[in-house]
Design a protein around this motif. Structure first.
Motif, PDB file in Angstrom:
ATOM      1  N   GLN A  51     -38.479   7.716 -31.217  1.00 20.88           N
ATOM      2  CA  GLN A  51     -38.493   9.163 -30.961  1.00 20.88           C
ATOM      3  C   GLN A  51     -39.570   9.423 -30.023  1.00 20.88           C
ATOM      4  O   GLN A  51     -40.502   8.571 -29.638  1.00 20.88           O
ATOM      5  CB  GLN A  51     -39.174   9.852 -32.511  1.00 20.88           C
ATOM      6  CG  GLN A  51     -40.397   9.400 -32.785  1.00 20.88           C
ATOM      7  CD  GLN A  51     -40.691  10.152 -33.991  1.00 20.88           C
ATOM      8  OE1 GLN A  51     -39.737  10.658 -34.827  1.00 20.88           O
ATOM      9  NE2 GLN A  51     -41.871  10.173 -34.282  1.00 20.88           N
ATOM     10  N   ALA A  52     -39.550  10.523 -29.526  1.00 22.81           N
ATOM     11  CA  ALA A  52     -40.348  10.898 -28.266  1.00 22.81           C
ATOM     12  C   ALA A  52     -40.885  12.233 -28.415  1.00 22.81           C
ATOM     13  O   ALA A  52     -40.254  13.127 -28.980  1.00 22.81           O
ATOM     14  CB  ALA A  52     -39.473  10.991 -26.895  1.00 22.81           C
ATOM     15  N   GLU A  53     -42.049  12.518 -27.711  1.00 30.24           N
ATOM     16  CA  GLU A  53     -42.339  14.014 -27.577  1.00 30.24           C
ATOM     17  C   GLU A  53     -42.206  14.435 -26.338  1.00 30.24           C
ATOM     18  O   GLU A  53     -42.865  13.881 -25.193  1.00 30.24           O
ATOM     19  CB  GLU A  53     -44.019  13.915 -28.043  1.00 30.24           C
ATOM     20  CG  GLU A  53     -44.325  14.542 -29.163  1.00 30.24           C
ATOM     21  CD  GLU A  53     -45.798  14.281 -29.425  1.00 30.24           C
ATOM     22  OE1 GLU A  53     -46.511  14.811 -28.716  1.00 30.24           O
ATOM     23  OE2 GLU A  53     -46.386  13.761 -30.379  1.00 30.24           O
ATOM     24  N   LEU A  54     -41.491  15.808 -25.862  1.00 30.99           N
ATOM     25  CA  LEU A  54     -41.176  16.142 -24.815  1.00 30.99           C
ATOM     26  C   LEU A  54     -42.063  17.338 -24.630  1.00 30.99           C
ATOM     27  O   LEU A  54     -42.292  18.103 -25.422  1.00 30.99           O
ATOM     28  CB  LEU A  54     -39.563  16.442 -24.815  1.00 30.99           C
ATOM     29  CG  LEU A  54     -38.708  15.377 -24.949  1.00 30.99           C
ATOM     30  CD1 LEU A  54     -37.400  15.853 -25.001  1.00 30.99           C
ATOM     31  CD2 LEU A  54     -38.899  14.123 -23.984  1.00 30.99           C
TER      32      LEU A  54
END
Lengths: 749, 85
Positions: free
Chosen positions: A566-569
């Protein structure tokens, strides 16, 4: 005076002694000097010269006592029946005390002359000779002699008449009428039957039991029967129980007032027999209703009455079992909505606690009822709806409940509350038959919590695992523990990798973190590795880490699990800046909109090389979160165009849109259940091989039993499944049927 | 830049790449652990010799200790040397 034996004139001395005895036995005044003189007279008779006169003295004394008692017997009877007991008691009180003094007066005779002839205690207790016949023929100590004379010359002729009068007196007392005989005379007379045998070494109560107690109990029995019949006319069970309890109390009080202590139990027993045991059907008739409406007072009375009657509790226990079971089933019946799992666990706990409390209060935590509670909970929790055709959902729901508590999102609950709730959930867990199913679901949700960084607190997680370990043993939680180990190994790895990039002066362009998981330990599903073209922003990180990892660890193969990343954008194209947590595939889709605000689905899918199922799921999630807009109602991967929603706004500037994807799909649930089936087969086969290896040869039934016992910890296998496993092991030639019997197997080494 | 990546958390799984499924000494699968261990993985690693044969580390160390002279690979009888590539 001299102690030397001398010649004594028996008749003169005996005359003097006889006069004194008369005074002693009637408690008349005897001057001390006279007492002392007689004491030495007894001595001198016993040691008289040329021939001791002890035997003669004994015989004369006995004759005197017999005469005296015969005289008393006449006096006792003088006033007829109405004063018989009173007189008897009067003379008995006098005589019993007098005989004790007499005993002292004859001390020398008792000790020197008679003790020698008597047997030791040990001889009597271990019964070399029957003591009753010897003591009859031989000489007795004077005190005993006196009582013996009383017994045979007073009680034998008078006994039955006395007892009749005593029973009448007790009946009067029962009826609450004023006594015609003083109470102490009644009690004293009854106890005289015991006291008169006080010298006996064995069965002191024999006379009491034979003469009085038997008749008393029979008479009381009749009385109880009449009483019960009277009470039954009211046809009210709770009133009846109330009265019977009071009656038993009253009878015990009466027994204490009049009888020897040994009779208390027997009286209570008689009372229970006639008032409870003989009317069980009547009591049971209301059982159902009392349990149904949980009438605590009645139930507690019922318990008190029934517990001392052998086997009488069973009906009550069964009724309680049925009731708890019904309550439990209705508590979890028809649960609907998003919080089914919470309702399920909490409703069950309410039922459990309510009835545990009830059993403690009403049935004093009686083992039978605790057993019924256990049995009821067990059948409620493992209940299969639709007459056993649908699978039992309890393991899944309980795991979900734990997940909800351990997840970050559980707001408004303090840590200690979470802790308490988790501790309670173990109560339910212990009743679950299919613990392996629970374990599957639990490990899946734990994996998701760990990977998606959604654990509320690691302490809570570990505490929960320890609870499970306590309940089910080391093997049950070992996989869960391995997941924890991987987490700490990974954080270590992250630090090392960061040092490495620093040293080599590499800029990855993004903040990079990683979890490296051991393939076997995590419930990641089989081969969900989908084709995926990695966005170019990530490529460097992935490459660098792979190099780093392969340098450190020899012979290991890394597989990227993009569906779990997962990523934080940071979204910079909107009026406000938003930080959003997304899944890798979602991120990849969003990144493509860099150059254009609108893209066709076909384009996106081809660039990312995602399979259509994965693509659809993630694209829909973006549309549903309103970050993207779709120009068709239904998302079609060939025709739909997707646009960036440039008017997007959200109250919060930091949010996540991963939730929809991380949710368990029905498909996953089914998969989990299927994988359990496979695991069970493996587990059973391993168990069979272990058992056969140690036993070499074993009968079919015994083998089944042992397998059953071993697997009980984590699930309850069906006999059919065990048979299937045995068959497949025979096919694989681990075991074979012995040539002599088809019901026996032997291990093939 | 419309969208920038602040942070990315990757997830990867690893497993052994050995030229066989089972350890030649204990006959247990490499995915599992040697008979003395309870948990596979980092606690029970694999090692390779220069002859390219692979064993559980615990197994080969035990084997080597039982051989006073001539430390050889139990598979091919070549002299055993750890391969630290």
């Amino acid at each position: 005076m001299s102690l030397k034996p001398r010649q004594v004139d028996f008749n003169a001395t005996w005359g003097a002694i006889r006069d004194t005895i008369r005074g002693v036995i009637t408690l008349d005044h005897v001057p001390r000097t006279t007492w002392n003189d007689r004491f030495s007279d007894v001595y001198s008779l016993c040691v008289a010269h040329p021939e001791p006169l002890a035997d003669k003295l004994y015989a004369e004394t006995k004759k005197y006592l017999i005469d005296h008692v015969a005289q008393l017997l006449r006096k006792v009877q003088e006033d007829g029946d109405q004063n018989l007991v009173k007189n008897y008691f009067h003379y008995w009180s006098q005589y019993s005390v007098g005989s004790e003094y007499l005993h002292s007066l004859y001390l020398y005779l008792n000790q020197q002359h008679i003790k020698v002839q008597k047997m030791s205690d040990a001889e009597i207790i271990y019964g070399i000779v029957d003591p009753s016949c010897t003591s009859q023929g031989d000489q007795m100590e004077i005190g005993e002699l006196a009582l013996q004379v009383w017994q045979s010359n007073m009680i034998y002729p008078l006994g039955q008449r006395l007892v009749t009068l005593l029973l009448e007196a007790i009946d009067l007392d029962r009826a609450g009428q004023p006594p015609t005989i003083p109470l102490d005379a009644v009690r004293g007379t009854i106890l005289s039957f015991v006291e008169v045998q006080v010298y006996k070494k064995k069965s002191q109560l024999q006379l009491y039991v034979e003469l009085f107690e038997g008749r008393f109990l029979n008479a009381s029995g009749e009385h109880f029967k009449r009483d019960a019949a009277l009470l039954l006319q009211e046809r009210d069970v709770s009133l009846y129980m109330e009265r019977v309890k009071a009656k038993i109390e009253e009878e015990l009080y009466r027994a204490r007032k009049f009888l020897h202590a040994s009779s208390l139990q027997k009286v209570a027993h008689r009372c229970e027999q006639h008032m409870v045991a003989e009317h069980l059907q009547f009591l049971y008739s209301e059982c159902q209703n009392m349990v149904k409406y949980e009438k605590k007072k009645d139930l507690s009375n019922m318990y008190d009455l029934l517990k001392s009657v052998p086997n009488a509790l069973i009906v009550l226990v069964d009724t309680v079992f049925d009731h708890i079971k019904n309550q439990g089933l209705s508590a979890i019946h028809n649960l609907q909505g998003d919080s089914v799992h919470i309702n399920f666990v909490e409703n069950l706990l309410t039922v459990y606690e309510k009835y545990k409390e009830l059993i403690k209060e009403v049935f004093k935590s009686d083992q039978n009822f605790m057993g019924a509670l256990d049995k009821a909970c067990n059948s409620v929790i493992n209940h299969r709806p639709n007459e056993g055709r649908s699978p039992c959902r309890s393991p899944e729901l309980l795991a979900k409940y734990c997940d909800t508590l351990l997840k970050k999102s559980s707001k408004g609950i303090s840590e200690s509350e979470v802790d308490e709730k988790l501790t309670k959930s173990i109560i339910i867990f212990k009743y679950i038959d299919d613990k392996d199913v629970f374990q599957k679901f639990y490990s899946r949700s734990l994996a998701k919590r760990l990977i998606h960084q959604q654990t509320q607190s690691m302490d809570a997680e570990e505490a929960m695992i320890n609870r499970l370990k306590q309940a089910c043993g080391y093997e049950f939680t070992s996989k869960l523990h391995r997941m924890f180990t991987d987490m700490s190994v990974s954080s270590d790895l992250n630090n090392k990798f960061q040092e490495f990039t620093k040293q080599e002066d590499i800029d990855l362009g993004i903040n990079f973190g990683i979890y490296v998981l051991q393939a076997g330990a995590w419930p990641l599903g089989q081969a969900v590795v989908t084709p995926f073209a990695l966005p170019q922003q990530l490529e460097k990180s992935v490459q660098m880490f792979e190099t780093f990892y392969h340098n450190r660890f020899n012979g290991r193969k890394l597989t990227w699990l993009h569906h779990l990343c997962q990523a934080e954008l940071k979204l910079g194209y909107l009026r406000k800046t938003y930080v959003v947590t997304v899944q890798t595939f979602q991120m990849a889709i969003l990144l493509l909109f860099e150059k254009s605000d609108s893209l066709s689905c076909k384009e996106i899918r081809e660039t990312l090389q995602l399979n259509s199922e994965q693509f659809k799921r993630h694209a829909i999630s973006l549309v549903e979160s309103k970050l993207l807009l779709s120009d068709t109602e239904e998302l079609d991967e060939n025709e739909t165009n997707l646009r960036l929603n440039l008017d997007y706004s959200n109250k919060r500037t930091k949010f996540r849109i991963t939730a929809a994807i991380q949710k368990e799909t029905p498909h996953e649930v089914e998969q989990t259940i299927n994988s359990v089936e496979e695991d069970r087969k493996m587990y059973l086969q391993a168990a069979i091989v272990r058992i056969m290896k140690s036993r070499k040869v074993l009968k079919h039934n015994l083998l089944i039993q042992e397998v059953y016992a071993q697997s009980k910890v984590s699930f309850v296998p069906s006999i059919q499944l065990i048979k299937k496993c045995i068959e497949s092991l025979i096919d694989k030639q681990y075991i074979e049927r012995t040539p002599y019997s088809s019901e026996e197997y032997s291990y093939v080494a | 830049m419309k969208v920038t990546i602040k942070q990315w958390t990757g997830v990867a799984s690893w497993k052994w790449v050995a030229n066989d499924d089972n350890c030649g000494i204990c006959r247990m699968p490499f995915d599992g652990c040697c008979p003395d261990c309870k948990l596979p993985g980092d606690d029970c690693p694999l090692v390779w010799g220069q002859c390219s044969h692979c064993f559980h580390m615990h197994c080969i160390v035990k084997w080597l200790q039982s051989q006073p002279v001539n430390q050889q690979c139990p598979m091919c009888r070549q002299e055993w040397k750890f391969n630290n590539k």
